[in-house]
Motif scaffolding. Structure first.
Motif, short mmCIF file in Angstrom:
data_model
loop_
_atom_site.label_atom_id
_atom_site.label_comp_id
_atom_site.label_asym_id
_atom_site.label_seq_id
_atom_site.Cartn_x
_atom_site.Cartn_y
_atom_site.Cartn_z
N TRP A 1 0.83 -1.20 0.00
CA TRP A 1 0.00 0.00 0.00
C TRP A 1 0.87 1.26 0.00
O TRP A 1 0.63 2.21 -0.74
CB TRP A 1 -0.89 -0.06 1.24
N ALA A 2 1.93 1.22 0.81
CA ALA A 2 2.83 2.37 0.86
C ALA A 2 3.60 2.51 -0.45
O ALA A 2 3.84 3.62 -0.93
CB ALA A 2 3.80 2.23 2.03
N TRP A 3 3.95 1.38 -1.03
CA TRP A 3 4.68 1.43 -2.31
C TRP A 3 3.81 2.09 -3.38
O TRP A 3 4.29 2.86 -4.20
CB TRP A 3 5.06 0.01 -2.75
N LEU A 4 2.53 1.77 -3.33
CA LEU A 4 1.60 2.35 -4.31
C LEU A 4 1.38 3.83 -4.04
O LEU A 4 0.76 4.52 -4.84
CB LEU A 4 0.26 1.61 -4.25
N GLY A 5 1.87 4.31 -2.92
CA GLY A 5 1.74 5.73 -2.61
C GLY A 5 0.66 6.02 -1.60
O GLY A 5 0.22 7.17 -1.46
N GLY A 6 0.19 5.00 -0.93
CA GLY A 6 -0.94 5.17 -0.02
C GLY A 6 -0.60 5.89 1.27
O GLY A 6 -1.47 6.49 1.90
N LYS A 7 0.67 5.83 1.66
CA LYS A 7 1.01 6.45 2.94
C LYS A 7 1.12 7.97 2.73
O LYS A 7 1.75 8.43 1.77
CB LYS A 7 2.34 5.90 3.47
N ASP A 8 0.52 8.71 3.63
CA ASP A 8 0.51 10.17 3.56
C ASP A 8 -0.01 10.63 2.19
O ASP A 8 0.48 11.60 1.62
CB ASP A 8 1.92 10.75 3.79
N TYR A 9 -0.97 9.93 1.67
CA TYR A 9 -1.48 10.28 0.34
C TYR A 9 -2.21 11.61 0.40
O TYR A 9 -3.09 11.83 1.24
CB TYR A 9 -2.42 9.18 -0.15
N ASP A 10 -1.82 12.54 -0.52
CA ASP A 10 -2.36 13.90 -0.45
C ASP A 10 -3.45 14.18 -1.48
O ASP A 10 -3.89 15.31 -1.64
CB ASP A 10 -1.23 14.92 -0.59
N GLY A 11 -3.86 13.13 -2.20
CA GLY A 11 -4.93 13.35 -3.17
C GLY A 11 -4.44 13.67 -4.56
O GLY A 11 -5.20 13.61 -5.52
N ASN A 12 -3.16 14.03 -4.69
CA ASN A 12 -2.62 14.27 -6.03
C ASN A 12 -2.19 12.95 -6.65
O ASN A 12 -2.60 11.89 -6.21
CB ASN A 12 -1.43 15.22 -5.96
N GLU A 13 -1.32 13.04 -7.60
CA GLU A 13 -0.83 11.82 -8.25
C GLU A 13 -0.02 11.01 -7.23
O GLU A 13 0.89 11.55 -6.60
CB GLU A 13 0.06 12.21 -9.42
N PRO A 14 -0.38 9.75 -7.03
CA PRO A 14 0.33 8.97 -6.03
C PRO A 14 1.80 8.80 -6.41
O PRO A 14 2.12 8.64 -7.59
CB PRO A 14 -0.38 7.61 -6.05
N LYS A 15 2.64 8.85 -5.39
CA LYS A 15 4.08 8.63 -5.65
C LYS A 15 4.43 7.19 -5.32
O LYS A 15 4.46 6.78 -4.16
CB LYS A 15 4.90 9.57 -4.76
N CYS A 16 4.66 6.44 -6.38
CA CYS A 16 4.94 5.02 -6.19
C CYS A 16 6.42 4.80 -5.89
O CYS A 16 7.26 5.63 -6.19
CB CYS A 16 4.59 4.24 -7.45
N GLY A 17 6.69 3.64 -5.33
CA GLY A 17 8.08 3.19 -5.27
C GLY A 17 8.77 3.36 -3.94
O GLY A 17 9.97 3.17 -3.86
N CYS A 18 8.03 3.73 -2.91
CA CYS A 18 8.73 3.91 -1.64
C CYS A 18 8.72 2.62 -0.83
O CYS A 18 7.79 1.81 -0.92
CB CYS A 18 8.14 5.06 -0.85
N LEU A 19 9.76 2.43 -0.08
CA LEU A 19 9.83 1.28 0.82
C LEU A 19 9.81 1.80 2.24
O LEU A 19 10.67 2.58 2.64
CB LEU A 19 11.14 0.49 0.58
N LEU A 20 8.81 1.37 2.97
CA LEU A 20 8.77 1.73 4.39
C LEU A 20 9.87 0.99 5.12
O LEU A 20 10.07 -0.21 4.89
CB LEU A 20 7.42 1.35 5.00
#
Lengths: 301, 240
Positions: free
Chosen positions: B110-129
């Motif tokens: 979910w975080a990788w898809l950009g779900g963490k701290d999602y601000d409603g804009n274009e999701p930022k993919c690719g993060c590793l918690l």
């Protein structure tokens, strides 16, 4: 196969090449931290597995020597004390070696110790039984291991270790009984209580013989009949069968060992029956037909 | 009463029985919580699996839909932490380790898809918690050493990470099907970075070793996708 070394070398070369898509992984520092901790964990585990194995081996040797004892309810003979001293020491050293590894959070982390604990429990309870003709308590056993563990803190002997060790001890009592019956022609029994000893010093032999025929003969005299190994085995069986282990791995282990335990008691009863029926016909040194079946090994958790 | 007195102090077995019974009670309590978590994990993966069939532009819908099940799982983990912390951690942790890993995997994905701290804009993919960030998200401690309390272990994190890589491998192919040629490249780099990390670990012959051995096949799977794309000149130019 890609070993860790090669990957590290490879990584360095990549850095020199400076290719953007092959630069060192940004996760490297994190994984380096993991590596250190996993290495420590594996080292601890390895030490514990080794200690468990050594404790098991030493305990088996102790038991082996104890099987040469022919008396009950008195201190084991000097040859046993002397012979086993080194093994008790080995066990103590092993517990000390791992004590620091199983403190605090790690107290239950390495169940690999259970094998050693169980075997030690078997040796300890057997030794204790031979000397006192009583079952050593859990608290006393736990205390014993804690004392051996030294200053780093106690190695934990769990109730599960204790119970499973006691199950195995039944097997040793069976062997002890059968051997005694084969060599002496009677079931080992304790010494009569002090009181009776004073009063019927000379009749000790007689009363012991009576016991062989049926240890449940109601006491006709005021003196207490000495208990035999068989009556102790039955008492143990009763307690162990009453015990409810619950589910899980422990429950499965207990049920498996309970079958073996019952067989062991049966064997002694059968051997005693044989002794009673054809006791006098039996040529000296004849061994009752009991196969020495070792219990199926129940692997450690 | 039929037992001849002397051999066994009845208190021995009474004491043991009550100890074992106590453990059974603890197990029952934990089992309920773990089962609840298992159900919530299924809900998370149900929602997140839509990412495989959702074009990047519609991803925000998936992220929004996943908020509730993730929140539920977070609450259950807190409850688990509370109950479990009353006991020695490693005495019972095998009861929940699997389910906690599944929850971690869901949150990692979910975080990788950009779900963490999602601000409603274009999701930022690719993060590793990181393990610590995961702990913050779940509101539980991680990698404790001095306290015997509930926490997330390194092993659980790493196992969840291997499962997450499998999920991403799937996503790489499915993204191509959806006409998205960029995400496979992102995934390719990510999976390689994770793989490089795993390679420096000295693993013993255990579950972590097996799972980590499987990673090289995932790396290859994603490379194959990238290869197919580049062969057909489908790789977006700015990425090269």
């Amino acid at each position: 196969m890609m070993g860790p070394k090669r990957s590290r070398d490879g990584e360095m070369k990549e850095e020199k090449l400076g290719r953007a898509d092959q630069a060192a992984s940004p996760f490297m520092p994190m994984f380096e931290g993991f590596r250190t901790e996993l290495d420590q964990h594996h080292d601890r585990r390895e030490r514990i597995i080794k200690a468990s194995r050594d404790i098991t081996a030493a305990s088996k040797k102790i038991i082996f020597t104890l099987q040469r004892v022919r008396t009950l309810g008195q201190p084991v003979p000097p040859f046993v004390v002397k012979g086993n001293a080194q093994y008790w020491e080995t066990i103590e050293n092993q517990y000390q070696n791992i004590a620091a590894d199983v403190q605090g959070l790690n107290a239950f982390r390495y169940p690999q110790i259970t094998g050693g604990n169980q075997e030690f429990m078997e040796a300890l309870s057997f030794h204790h039984y031979l000397e006192t003709q009583t079952l050593i308590s859990y608290d006393e056993s736990k205390e014993r291991v804690a004392k051996m563990s030294g200053e780093a803190g106690p190695v934990l002997l769990t109730p599960e270790d204790y119970i499973l060790g006691i199950f195995d001890m039944v097997g040793e009592l069976m062997r002890f009984s059968i051997t005694a019956m084969a060599t002496n022609g009677k079931l080992p029994a304790g010494k009569p209580k002090k009181e009776s000893q004073v009063k019927q010093e000379g009749k000790e032999q007689e009363s012991a013989d009576k016991m062989d025929v049926d240890e449940q003969t109601p006491a006709t005299t005021r003196t207490e009949e000495p208990r035999t190994v068989l009556s102790d085995l039955r008492a143990l069986r009763l307690q162990l069968e009453m015990f409810e282990p619950g589910g899980g791995k422990f429950g499965a282990d207990v049920r498996k060992k309970a079958d073996v335990m019952r067989e062991c008691v049966d064997k002694v009863e059968k051997a005693l029956y044989g002794l009673t029926v054809r006791g006098t016909e039996r040529p000296k040194g004849w061994v009752p037909e009991v196969r020495e079946e070792r219990r199926p090994e129940v692997e450690s958790y | 009463m039929s037992a001849p007195s002397g051999m066994i102090d009845p208190a021995i077995f009474e004491g043991l029985q009550s100890k074992v019974d106590e453990d059974t009670t603890v197990r029952d309590e934990l089992k309920d919580i773990v089962q609840a978590l298992e159900k919530q994990n299924r809900n998370i993966s149900f929602v997140l699996s839509r990412a495989h069939s959702t074009p990047f532009a519609d991803l925000p819908n998936v992220l929004k839909a996943s908020e509730e099940p993730i929140q539920n799982a977070i609450e259950t983990v807190s409850k688990l932490a509370q109950a479990a912390s009353k006991q020695p951690y490693y005495k019972f942790n095998q009861m929940w380790s699997r389910q906690v890993q599944d929850a971690l995997q869901g949150i990692l994905f979910w975080a990788w898809l950009g779900g963490k701290d999602y601000d409603g804009n274009e999701p930022k993919c690719g993060c590793l918690l990181t393990l610590e960030e995961l702990g913050e998200t779940l509101k539980v401690p991680t990698n404790l050493k001095d306290q015997d309390k509930f926490h997330i272990t390194i092993e659980e994190y790493l196992l969840a990470l291997t499962s997450m890589v499998e999920e991403l491998t799937r996503l790489a192919r499915n993204a191509v099907t959806l006409g998205d040629y960029e995400r496979p490249l992102l995934i390719n780099q990510f999976v390689k970075d994770v793989f490089a990390g795993f390679q420096i670990l000295n693993l013993k012959n255990d579950i972590l070793r097996r799972k980590s051995d499987g990673l090289k096949y995932r790396v290859k799977d994603v490379e194959d996708v990238v290869y197919d794309l580049s062969l057909r000149n489908l790789v977006p130019k700015k990425q090269q």
